[in-house]
Scaffold this motif. Structure first.
Motif, short mmCIF file in Angstrom:
data_model
loop_
_atom_site.label_atom_id
_atom_site.label_comp_id
_atom_site.label_asym_id
_atom_site.label_seq_id
_atom_site.Cartn_x
_atom_site.Cartn_y
_atom_site.Cartn_z
N MET A 169 0.84 -1.20 0.00
CA MET A 169 0.00 0.00 0.00
C MET A 169 0.88 1.26 0.00
SD MET A 169 -3.11 -0.81 2.66
CE MET A 169 -4.24 -2.17 2.46
N GLY A 170 1.93 1.24 0.81
CA GLY A 170 2.84 2.38 0.83
C GLY A 170 3.59 2.53 -0.47
N ALA A 171 3.98 1.40 -1.09
CA ALA A 171 4.67 1.47 -2.38
C ALA A 171 3.77 2.09 -3.44
CB ALA A 171 5.10 0.07 -2.81
N ASN A 172 2.46 1.85 -3.35
CA ASN A 172 1.52 2.44 -4.29
C ASN A 172 1.53 3.97 -4.19
OD1 ASN A 172 -0.06 0.77 -6.06
ND2 ASN A 172 -1.85 1.92 -5.39
N ILE A 173 1.71 4.50 -2.98
CA ILE A 173 1.78 5.95 -2.80
C ILE A 173 3.13 6.47 -3.27
CG2 ILE A 173 1.83 7.79 -1.06
CD1 ILE A 173 -0.14 6.14 0.59
N ALA A 198 -1.41 19.42 -11.19
CA ALA A 198 -2.68 18.78 -10.85
C ALA A 198 -2.77 17.40 -11.50
CB ALA A 198 -3.85 19.65 -11.30
N GLY A 199 -2.30 17.29 -12.77
CA GLY A 199 -2.32 15.99 -13.44
C GLY A 199 -1.44 14.96 -12.75
N ALA A 200 -0.32 15.44 -12.17
CA ALA A 200 0.57 14.51 -11.45
C ALA A 200 0.01 14.15 -10.09
CB ALA A 200 1.95 15.15 -11.31
N THR A 201 -0.50 15.12 -9.36
CA THR A 201 -0.94 14.87 -7.98
C THR A 201 -2.32 14.20 -7.90
OG1 THR A 201 -1.75 17.16 -7.87
CG2 THR A 201 0.43 16.72 -6.98
N VAL A 202 -3.06 14.13 -9.00
CA VAL A 202 -4.32 13.38 -8.95
C VAL A 202 -4.02 11.90 -8.67
CG1 VAL A 202 -4.52 12.77 -11.42
CG2 VAL A 202 -6.58 13.15 -10.06
N HIS A 203 -2.84 11.45 -9.08
CA HIS A 203 -2.38 10.10 -8.75
C HIS A 203 -2.13 9.99 -7.25
CE1 HIS A 203 0.51 6.59 -10.03
NE2 HIS A 203 -0.56 6.18 -9.41
N ASP A 204 -1.46 11.00 -6.68
CA ASP A 204 -1.21 11.02 -5.23
C ASP A 204 -2.51 10.97 -4.45
OD1 ASP A 204 1.23 11.52 -6.32
OD2 ASP A 204 1.50 13.50 -5.43
N MET A 205 -3.45 11.84 -4.85
CA MET A 205 -4.70 11.95 -4.10
C MET A 205 -5.48 10.64 -4.11
SD MET A 205 -4.61 14.95 -2.89
CE MET A 205 -2.83 14.70 -2.81
N PHE A 206 -5.53 9.98 -5.27
CA PHE A 206 -6.25 8.70 -5.33
C PHE A 206 -5.58 7.67 -4.42
CE2 PHE A 206 -6.27 4.41 -7.14
CZ PHE A 206 -7.62 4.12 -7.03
N ASN A 207 -4.25 7.59 -4.47
CA ASN A 207 -3.55 6.59 -3.66
C ASN A 207 -3.73 6.84 -2.17
OD1 ASN A 207 -2.58 5.13 -5.87
ND2 ASN A 207 -0.73 6.38 -6.05
N ARG A 483 -15.91 10.55 -7.39
CA ARG A 483 -14.91 10.73 -8.44
C ARG A 483 -14.32 12.13 -8.41
NH1 ARG A 483 -17.60 10.02 -14.01
NH2 ARG A 483 -18.11 8.04 -12.99
N ASN A 484 -15.12 13.10 -8.07
CA ASN A 484 -14.66 14.49 -8.08
C ASN A 484 -13.76 14.84 -6.90
OD1 ASN A 484 -16.04 15.11 -10.44
ND2 ASN A 484 -17.91 15.65 -9.35
N VAL A 485 -13.75 14.00 -5.85
CA VAL A 485 -12.96 14.34 -4.67
C VAL A 485 -11.47 14.40 -4.98
CG1 VAL A 485 -12.30 13.60 -2.34
CG2 VAL A 485 -14.69 13.48 -3.05
N PRO A 486 -10.84 13.34 -5.54
CA PRO A 486 -9.41 13.45 -5.87
C PRO A 486 -9.12 14.48 -6.94
CG PRO A 486 -10.31 11.36 -6.64
CD PRO A 486 -11.35 11.98 -5.79
N ILE A 487 -10.04 14.67 -7.89
CA ILE A 487 -9.83 15.66 -8.94
C ILE A 487 -9.83 17.07 -8.35
CG2 ILE A 487 -10.82 16.67 -11.03
CD1 ILE A 487 -11.81 13.90 -11.80
N ASN A 488 -10.78 17.36 -7.47
CA ASN A 488 -10.84 18.69 -6.86
C ASN A 488 -9.65 18.95 -5.94
OD1 ASN A 488 -13.25 19.32 -8.16
ND2 ASN A 488 -14.52 18.56 -6.50
#
Length: 598
Positions: A169-173, A198-207, A483-488
């Motif tokens: 799980m940590g490796a995913n982040i 924002a395009g890069a950190t949407v990955h962070d937010m989802f993880n 879906r909008n939570v990590p995007i926002n």
């Protein structure tokens, strides 16, 4: 009235002239239509400036295709062809620079990460395992390497499956740090940096959000479930693999690395098995052993007697001295010193390639090409199939990541496209989710190639990684509100970095090093210390987040004093005082200048 207005007016009043313009040879109609198209392009450009998240439509410069002569068209096609070749060459070196970056971090922190993973005393609870996964992946710059080390440790009975799940799980982040670093390369232009970050950190937010939801479930179901010390993911994957036997050994196929290895091996070669030995706590491993390879397999010609006084030359593999650029230097320099040098080289190549790629994209993606490409990439299925578009994007992201066998490379390649305004953030999000699915393919291949006696455990760990990402997608994608939570959240970070560009570096340092390091230190001290110190801090920040949401959505439910944060000292509710300090410290650096620059 301007000349263009005078020409447009009769065109609108006389449609028949437009229909028969070419037939009647009316040249003024053709000129007027081109002028109108230029005005429309200008309006689109102004609209894009008003909405920083909109897809960018740069105004067309020069002649349109219909205005060019035959020789000009051939010249234009030739220029586009040359630029495309340069783009692929730059992408090749960009991917190679990511490999160099990974090798540099391995030299700097690979041994430390391996030793930390081998210490069962500090891996005593899920939080410490999670933070160790983040730190190890940041140090190794590869979630695949972290996962393969964890799988090896599980196969050697140094870790149990439950511990391995939390580390993964940590490796995913941690794997999302690479594309966040790449986004900083577009800090020169404010709106591009906003979109890229924002395009890069949407990955962070989802993880992060997936971990916040799934880790407590896995932890509690393991602590209080019917199956002791094995949570939901652990039980699910055990049920899937308990009756499986490995009859065949699959071989790991490397597509992208097969293309980049010929170049990267000329610069540096590392023995990744050394890190695994440190993780396995192999007592035979010398603490001063370098990660740099000095002995490699080489092919040498050898004469073989075949009879009748004749010989045949055959190429035989044998062990010999490695030949690459840093080989002589590695004999006298330490791994840390060589890692610093390689890190500087990697960042230099990365930044240079990224700047040139962005410039080439700007020059290529103009006019009709840009319009068609934007529409194709961001298009939705028609009618009632519209809602399936995002799920197809997830499959596309998973497929491409399986091909390149690296989610970091795939998402890092998409980040510049988001920055220049070709790929929308809403479309980047499902592609990122697909990359999370695709990256588990590497671990599954490694598990399928393992020995029969450890096959079940290794496949169980690999499948746990897969189902963690699937459950995260089920939580944070199908429902539009979720879906909008990590995007926002990603947009909020993008807006902040666009205003205060130094914030990107602070974000990288704090999110991927400071917070995991502090929480890891508290968790190592014991569960009681972690709960006593960590929980009040956690609930404090949750309360701040809730108050912030209420201030924007329903301020009437709050007391008068809490409707804003103005009652606090300014450094506690605004980044502007820190921005003033950074601006004074590095006023020469363009990326540190505040609102006034573009």
């Amino acid at each position: 009235m301007s000349l263009s207005d005078a020409r447009v007016a009769p065109l609108e009043n006389e449609p028949s002239t437009m229909e028969n313009g070419e037939k009647n040879g009316d040249l003024s109609v053709s000129i007027t239509s081109l002028e109108r198209r230029r005005q429309e392009d200008q309006k689109k450009s102004e609209a894009d400036e008003e909405d920083p998240w909109a897809l960018v439509a740069p105004p067309h410069k020069g002649k349109y295709w219909r205005e060019m002569t035959c020789s000009e068209k051939l010249q234009d096609v030739g220029i586009i062809f040359v630029r495309l070749i340069l783009l692929f060459v730059l992408l090749y070196f960009f991917i190679c620079s990511l490999n160099f970056l990974s090798d540099a971090f391995r030299l700097l922190g690979g041994k430390a990460a391996g030793k930390a993973l081998s210490n069962n005393k500090i891996l005593n609870n899920p939080i410490s395992n999670l933070m160790m996964g983040i730190l190890a992946t940041v140090l190794l710059q590869s979630s695949s390497t972290t996962t393969s080390i964890v799988v090896t440790m599980v196969a050697s009975s140094l870790l149990n499956v439950r511990q391995a799940i939390f580390i993964i799980m940590g490796a995913n982040i941690g794997t999302s740090v690479t594309n966040t670093i790449v986004s900083v390369g577009q800090a020169g232009k404010r709106n591009e940096f906003r979109r890229a970050f924002a395009g890069a950190t949407v990955h962070d937010m989802f993880n992060w959000l997936s971990v916040v939801c799934i880790l407590p479930i896995e932890w509690l179901t393991g602590a209080f479930g019917s199956w002791k010390d094995c949570g939901l993911l652990c039980q699910l994957t055990h049920a899937m693999t308990k009756n499986l036997n490995s009859e065949k050994h699959s071989t790991k196929k490397e597509l992208l690395k097969a293309l980049t290895k010929p170049f990267t091996r000329l610069i540096i070669q590392l023995d990744k098995k050394i890190i695994t030995k440190y993780a396995q706590n192999d007592n035979t491993t010398n603490s001063n052993l370098t990660l740099v390879k000095h002995v490699c397999k080489i092919t040498v010609p050898q004469a073989v007697y075949v009879g009748n006084n004749t010989c045949r030359i055959e190429h035989v593999e044998s062990m010999g001295r490695c030949h690459f650029l840093f080989e002589n230097l590695a004999r006298t320099w330490s791994d840390h010193a060589l890692g610093v040098l390689l890190l500087v080289l990697a960042l230099g190549i990365l930044c240079l390639c990224l700047v040139l790629i962005v410039k080439l994209l700007h020059s290529l993606l103009r006019g009709k090409i840009a319009t068609v490409l934007r529409r194709f990439i961001n298009a939705d299925f028609p009618g009632r199939f519209r809602h399936l578009t995002g799920y197809v994007a997830i499959l596309i992201g998973a497929g491409f990541t399986m091909l390149v066998q690296s989610s970091s490379v795939f998402t890092s390649a998409l980040t510049p496209l988001v920055g220049v305004g070709i790929l929308h953030l809403d479309r980047m999000y499902p592609l990122t989710l697909g990359a999370n699915i695709g990256t588990t393919f590497t671990a599954i291949l490694a598990a399928l190639a393992s020995n029969r006696d450890v096959f079940q455990k290794t496949l169980q760990v690999a499948l746990s990684h897969l189902f963690f990402n699937i459950f995260g997608i089920l939580i944070w994608y199908p429902v539009p509100v979720m879906r909008n939570v990590p995007i926002n959240l990603a947009k909020m970070l993008g807006n902040t970095t666009a205003k205060y560009r130094w914030f990107a570096f602070v974000y990288l340092f704090v999110v991927f090093l400071v917070i995991p390091g502090m929480v890891f230190g508290l968790s190592v001290a014991g569960t009681a210390v972690l709960a006593g110190v960590g929980l009040p801090i956690f609930f404090f920040f949750v309360a701040i987040a809730v108050i912030n949401v209420l201030q924007k959505k329903k301020p009437n439910v709050l007391p008068a004093k809490l409707k804003n944060w103005e009652f606090l000292p300014r450094p506690l509710h605004s980044l502007q005082p820190y921005d003033d300090v950074f601006t004074r410290l590095c006023s020469v650096c363009k990326c540190c200048i505040s609102d006034s620059d573009d």
